[in-house]
Motif scaffolding. Structure first.
Motif, PDB file in Angstrom:
ATOM      1  N   VAL A   1       0.860  -1.179   0.000  1.00 53.73           N
ATOM      2  CA  VAL A   1       0.000   0.000   0.000  1.00 53.73           C
ATOM      3  C   VAL A   1       0.897   1.230   0.000  1.00 53.73           C
ATOM      4  O   VAL A   1       1.925   1.268   0.682  1.00 53.73           O
ATOM      5  N   ASP A   2       0.510   2.226  -0.797  1.00 49.43           N
ATOM      6  CA  ASP A   2       1.315   3.432  -0.993  1.00 49.43           C
ATOM      7  C   ASP A   2       0.690   4.559  -0.170  1.00 49.43           C
ATOM      8  O   ASP A   2      -0.109   5.347  -0.687  1.00 49.43           O
ATOM      9  N   THR A   3       1.056   4.622   1.102  1.00 45.96           N
ATOM     10  CA  THR A   3       0.490   5.640   1.985  1.00 45.96           C
ATOM     11  C   THR A   3       1.335   5.740   3.255  1.00 45.96           C
ATOM     12  O   THR A   3       2.047   4.798   3.597  1.00 45.96           O
TER      13      THR A   3
ATOM     14  N   ALA B   1       2.927  -4.563  -6.851  1.00 45.25           N
ATOM     15  CA  ALA B   1       2.318  -3.264  -7.196  1.00 45.25           C
ATOM     16  C   ALA B   1       2.080  -2.540  -5.892  1.00 45.25           C
ATOM     17  O   ALA B   1       1.625  -3.151  -4.910  1.00 45.25           O
ATOM     18  N   THR B   2       2.431  -1.260  -5.867  1.00 48.39           N
ATOM     19  CA  THR B   2       2.078  -0.463  -4.688  1.00 48.39           C
ATOM     20  C   THR B   2       0.876   0.395  -5.053  1.00 48.39           C
ATOM     21  O   THR B   2       0.868   1.083  -6.075  1.00 48.39           O
ATOM     22  N   LEU B   3      -0.163   0.262  -4.235  1.00 41.60           N
ATOM     23  CA  LEU B   3      -1.468   0.819  -4.581  1.00 41.60           C
ATOM     24  C   LEU B   3      -1.944   1.785  -3.516  1.00 41.60           C
ATOM     25  O   LEU B   3      -1.818   1.492  -2.318  1.00 41.60           O
TER      26      LEU B   3
ATOM     27  N   THR C   1       6.281   4.465   1.178  1.00 46.15           N
ATOM     28  CA  THR C   1       6.000   5.867   1.497  1.00 46.15           C
ATOM     29  C   THR C   1       6.931   6.712   0.623  1.00 46.15           C
ATOM     30  O   THR C   1       7.839   6.175  -0.023  1.00 46.15           O
ATOM     31  N   ASN C   2       6.670   7.979   0.593  1.00 48.11           N
ATOM     32  CA  ASN C   2       7.587   8.918  -0.070  1.00 48.11           C
ATOM     33  C   ASN C   2       7.474  10.250   0.673  1.00 48.11           C
ATOM     34  O   ASN C   2       6.574  10.410   1.522  1.00 48.11           O
ATOM     35  N   PRO C   3       8.361  11.202   0.406  1.00 48.91           N
ATOM     36  CA  PRO C   3       8.321  12.459   1.169  1.00 48.91           C
ATOM     37  C   PRO C   3       6.976  13.188   1.068  1.00 48.91           C
ATOM     38  O   PRO C   3       6.547  13.828   2.033  1.00 48.91           O
TER      39      PRO C   3
ATOM     40  N   PRO D   1       9.034   1.729 -11.209  1.00 48.49           N
ATOM     41  CA  PRO D   1       8.613   2.514 -12.372  1.00 48.49           C
ATOM     42  C   PRO D   1       7.252   3.155 -12.092  1.00 48.49           C
ATOM     43  O   PRO D   1       6.357   2.500 -11.573  1.00 48.49           O
ATOM     44  N   PHE D   2       7.131   4.435 -12.462  1.00 49.27           N
ATOM     45  CA  PHE D   2       5.909   5.203 -12.159  1.00 49.27           C
ATOM     46  C   PHE D   2       4.980   5.193 -13.375  1.00 49.27           C
ATOM     47  O   PHE D   2       5.210   5.933 -14.348  1.00 49.27           O
ATOM     48  N   ILE D   3       3.930   4.435 -13.310  1.00 47.14           N
ATOM     49  CA  ILE D   3       3.023   4.298 -14.455  1.00 47.14           C
ATOM     50  C   ILE D   3       2.185   5.561 -14.679  1.00 47.14           C
ATOM     51  O   ILE D   3       2.188   6.149 -15.756  1.00 47.14           O
ATOM     52  N   GLY D   4       1.439   5.959 -13.656  1.00 43.57           N
ATOM     53  CA  GLY D   4       0.485   7.063 -13.800  1.00 43.57           C
ATOM     54  C   GLY D   4       1.148   8.358 -14.236  1.00 43.57           C
ATOM     55  O   GLY D   4       0.611   9.090 -15.075  1.00 43.57           O
ATOM     56  N   ARG D   5       2.329   8.635 -13.668  1.00 46.08           N
ATOM     57  CA  ARG D   5       2.979   9.909 -14.013  1.00 46.08           C
ATOM     58  C   ARG D   5       3.437   9.917 -15.466  1.00 46.08           C
ATOM     59  O   ARG D   5       3.495  10.970 -16.096  1.00 46.08           O
ATOM     60  N   LEU D   6       3.788   8.742 -16.028  1.00 46.79           N
ATOM     61  CA  LEU D   6       4.116   8.677 -17.458  1.00 46.79           C
ATOM     62  C   LEU D   6       2.849   8.864 -18.282  1.00 46.79           C
ATOM     63  O   LEU D   6       2.848   9.617 -19.262  1.00 46.79           O
TER      64      LEU D   6
ATOM     65  N   ALA E   1       5.607  -1.973  -9.413  1.00 44.65           N
ATOM     66  CA  ALA E   1       4.848  -0.991 -10.198  1.00 44.65           C
ATOM     67  C   ALA E   1       4.284   0.075  -9.266  1.00 44.65           C
ATOM     68  O   ALA E   1       3.575  -0.237  -8.310  1.00 44.65           O
ATOM     69  N   ALA E   2       4.631   1.328  -9.548  1.00 43.33           N
ATOM     70  CA  ALA E   2       4.217   2.445  -8.687  1.00 43.33           C
ATOM     71  C   ALA E   2       3.427   3.458  -9.503  1.00 43.33           C
ATOM     72  O   ALA E   2       3.299   3.333 -10.716  1.00 43.33           O
ATOM     73  N   SER E   3       2.894   4.457  -8.777  1.00 44.28           N
ATOM     74  CA  SER E   3       2.030   5.456  -9.410  1.00 44.28           C
ATOM     75  C   SER E   3       0.881   4.749 -10.135  1.00 44.28           C
ATOM     76  O   SER E   3       0.574   5.045 -11.282  1.00 44.28           O
ATOM     77  N   VAL E   4       0.297   3.801  -9.427  1.00 42.48           N
ATOM     78  CA  VAL E   4      -0.855   3.037  -9.942  1.00 42.48           C
ATOM     79  C   VAL E   4      -2.111   3.826  -9.578  1.00 42.48           C
ATOM     80  O   VAL E   4      -2.316   4.158  -8.418  1.00 42.48           O
ATOM     81  N   ARG E   5      -2.927   4.129 -10.571  1.00 42.28           N
ATOM     82  CA  ARG E   5      -4.044   5.052 -10.338  1.00 42.28           C
ATOM     83  C   ARG E   5      -5.408   4.378 -10.283  1.00 42.28           C
ATOM     84  O   ARG E   5      -6.357   4.945  -9.784  1.00 42.28           O
ATOM     85  N   HIS E   6      -5.532   3.165 -10.877  1.00 43.49           N
ATOM     86  CA  HIS E   6      -6.857   2.527 -10.935  1.00 43.49           C
ATOM     87  C   HIS E   6      -6.704   1.013 -11.122  1.00 43.49           C
ATOM     88  O   HIS E   6      -5.607   0.530 -11.467  1.00 43.49           O
TER      89      HIS E   6
ATOM     90  N   ILE F   1      15.320   0.945   2.212  1.00 47.05           N
ATOM     91  CA  ILE F   1      15.738   2.319   1.941  1.00 47.05           C
ATOM     92  C   ILE F   1      15.378   2.669   0.504  1.00 47.05           C
ATOM     93  O   ILE F   1      15.773   1.975  -0.442  1.00 47.05           O
ATOM     94  N   LYS F   2      14.617   3.747   0.369  1.00 50.66           N
ATOM     95  CA  LYS F   2      14.176   4.184  -0.959  1.00 50.66           C
ATOM     96  C   LYS F   2      15.113   5.282  -1.441  1.00 50.66           C
ATOM     97  O   LYS F   2      15.295   6.305  -0.757  1.00 50.66           O
ATOM     98  N   LEU F   3      15.716   5.045  -2.599  1.00 46.95           N
ATOM     99  CA  LEU F   3      16.713   5.966  -3.149  1.00 46.95           C
ATOM    100  C   LEU F   3      16.285   6.409  -4.535  1.00 46.95           C
ATOM    101  O   LEU F   3      15.753   5.602  -5.309  1.00 46.95           O
TER     102      LEU F   3
END
Ligand code: G3P
Length: 218
Positions: free
Chosen positions: A5-7, A183-185, A27-29, A128-133, A163-168, A82-84
């Motif tokens: 989960v991405d939160t 997948a992080t959702l 998580t991210n900043p 890899p960020f799907i939604g932002r692409l 797989a990140a930036s998953v929107r739906h 660690i996320k880099l």
């Protein structure tokens, strides 16, 4: 396929962990800023909730700073990843941290060659960020397909595609078909996966018919 989960919302994570469907957390900043609490407390609480990998992102942009921040973050719990960022400094720090036995998630990946570099640096995960692409008019899912193809061609590369930036839910469906490892959702997408109008309608019908029998299972 693993679901993260991405939160940074601890109560959301607690509630989703109870379903038994959660394999980890990212998580991210920006998510930490949204939670508006000290990062170390948030990461420690999340690591208490889930035994799975919990990604905590460094904020330094230089190699030395990343190494120092990584040291602090990894001490929070043994399941911290660690996320880099996918930069030269980030890849260098990745190599060193992985050699030191630390799990690393290389983030902000927007090309297949970047993903190849992350794998060569020994990353545990690449994000890899799907939604932002998609937002820029490029095909985010094609990036997942390209990375999967490259990684399969070189079986010694052990990096998992996260797989990140998953929107739906359709993003998730396509990632699963491509064999993405993780997948992080966002919580809303995880909940949307469960829902189907025919499930609700079917349940309503069963309950109405059951009521007519006047029976009770207990
Ligand atoms: O955590 C990285 C990624 O999943 C961010 O997604 O929706 O901000 O593009 P998003």
């Amino acid at each position: 396929m693993k679901f993260f989960v991405d939160t940074a919302d601890v109560s959301e994570i607690r509630s989703l962990a109870e379903t038994g469907l959660l394999d980890g957390v990212t998580t991210n900043p920006s998510l930490i800023a949204k939670a508006n609490r000290p990062m170390r407390d948030i990461i420690a609480e999340i690591c208490d909730i889930t035994p799975g990998p919990v990604s905590a992102e460094v904020t330094a942009l230089d190699y030395d700073g990343m190494m120092r921040e990584g040291e602090v973050l990894r001490k929070i719990a043994s399941n911290v990843v660690i996320k880099l960022p996918l930069t030269e400094a980030g890849l260098r720090a990745c190599k060193h941290m992985v050699n030191d036995g630390v799990m690393v998630n290389v983030t902000l990946c927007f090309s297949a060659v970047q993903a190849l570099l992350a794998a060569k640096a020994g990353a545990t995960f690449v994000s890899p960020f799907i939604g932002r692409l998609d937002d820029t008019g490029q095909d985010g899912m094609q990036l997942i397909a390209d990375i999967m193809q490259i990684y399969k061609a070189y079986p010694h590369l052990k990096t998992e595609v996260l797989a990140a930036s998953v929107r739906h839910p359709v993003h998730l469906l396509q990632c699963a078909k491509l064999g993405a490892h993780v997948a992080t959702l966002p919580p809303s997408v995880i909940r949307a996966l469960v829902k189907h109008p025919l499930t609700d309608k079917g349940l309503e019908g069963f309950m109405a018919d059951w009521k007519k029998t006047g029976q009770s299972i207990l």
